[in-house]
Write a protein that holds these residues in place. Structure first.
Motif: not given
Length: 373
Positions: A181-182, A232-236, A260-262, A301-307
């Motif tokens: 996680f980042v 390039d390290w993070g997954e979420v 995953v982007l949140a 890329i997985v985007l949560l809640a439209e940002g």
């Protein structure tokens, strides 16, 4: 919510808001409804709207049944949301309960500032806006709840930290342990998100630009580096800065497939979703608050809640814990009482919660949780 229950009894007797119309722009969910009932018990007329994408329609219906004027629904477009905010402003509130400084900015722009005695601002983002964009233009006092140490620790660190991690788990059903996680931003919300992710077994890195916060994060045991070096390290990736343009096209270009982007910040501007969508070869809705954005180079890329705010998104969103919001909304209640009854003792513009209010609430909270047991 025992703190608010006690305040409701006090306000019913003292009627500090008699003759005042409180205009509110804040997430409309069950705990907010309790806050509005407390203010109404103190004599306030309520005109309110929620924030874009987080309004719970059953709560709107309930508040309307209580005689409050409430604008908005969960599936409002951004233009409809702006119209809801404008409707609250047009009602000429005398006290503001603001989130993101939308009402304060609108009141000033509409030339209605002289009719407002003061207000409160809930968020980091709104405090920043008041002190930058609106500096010197707000002639009435606004108590910034987010300046409170009680809110910083109780609501932001522990409330937001817990609810963001809960929401990511609930929305994605992904395992936290062992995942990378980042967290972008190491303010109070970022601290809490990092803490709770690590408590669940996540591998956590912190992206910051402030040297002192980088220093603190490093001594707290996190990997610390610029976001570009962690891309390039993070997954979420979780943004919690309160500022725009954190996950930019350059960062998106460096993300691994499946990232995953949140966003945990108030405004949906920390992730450049417009650039992400514009570059997509396809966008697929996987479930409530989950989109898969396919890119021409083969990555997804997985985007949560439209940002938008992730901890008020998805199925059955809960937001922050009852205890955290009992604390935070008592800060709102007593600060609004101070505005209503003693605005002349406050300075114009953004300012912190008065120290005596903070200490009163700290004592009440310690009693409520039985800290001495």
């Amino acid at each position: 919510m025992p703190l608010l229950a006690a305040a409701k009894t006090e306000f019913a007797a003292s009627q500090p808001f008699a003759g005042h119309r409180i205009g509110m722009s804040l997430h409309l969910e069950p705990k907010t409804a309790v806050l509005l009932e407390v203010l109404a018990a103190g004599g306030a007329e309520i005109v309110a709207t929620g924030n874009h994408g987080s309004t719970q329609d059953d709560i709107v219906a309930f508040l309307r049944e209580q005689g409050m004027t409430v604008h908005g629904r969960r599936d409002d477009t951004i233009d409809e949301h702006h119209a809801n905010v404008a409707a609250v402003i047009a009602a000429r509130p005398t006290i503001l309960l603001d989130n993101g400084a939308d009402l304060a900015a609108g009141i000033v722009e509409a030339g209605l500032a002289e009719t407002v005695v003061g207000g409160t601002e809930e968020t980091t983002s709104g405090g920043v806006r008041l002190r930058r964009e609106l500096a010197g233009s707000v002639p009435f006092p606004i108590i910034v709840i987010n300046d409170s140490m009680l809110k910083a620790v109780g609501e932001n660190r522990h409330g937001v930290g817990q609810s963001v991690v809960e929401s990511i788990m609930r929305i994605t059903n992904l395992m936290i342990p062992g995942r990378r996680f980042v967290v972008a931003g190491y303010g109070w919300c970022g601290r809490g998100i990092a803490q709770y992710l690590r408590a669940f077994g996540g591998k956590v890195a912190v992206a910051e630009i402030d040297e002192l916060k980088m220093f603190e994060a490093a001594l707290d045991g996190y990997r610390v580096a610029p976001l570009a070096d962690l891309a390039d390290w993070g997954e979420v990736f979780v943004t919690a800065t309160g500022f725009p343009d954190i996950v930019t096209p350059d960062i998106i270009d460096r993300l691994p497939g499946g990232a995953v982007l949140a966003n945990a910040g108030h405004f949906p501007w920390e992730i450049d979703t417009a650039a992400l969508y514009a570059s997509a070869s396809a966008v697929t809705t996987l479930d409530a608050a989950i989109e898969q954005v396919d890119l021409p180079d083969g990555r997804s890329i997985v985007l949560l809640a439209e940002g938008r705010m992730v901890n008020l998104a998805g199925r059955e969103p809960k937001g922050n814990s009852l205890e955290a919001m009992d604390l935070g909304f008592l800060l709102q209640s007593l600060s609004l009482e101070r505005v209503a009854t003693a605005a002349s003792t406050l300075d114009a513009g953004a300012q912190p919660v008065p120290d005596d209010i903070e200490r009163t609430i700290a004592r009440r909270f310690l009693t409520a949780i039985g800290a001495d047991r």
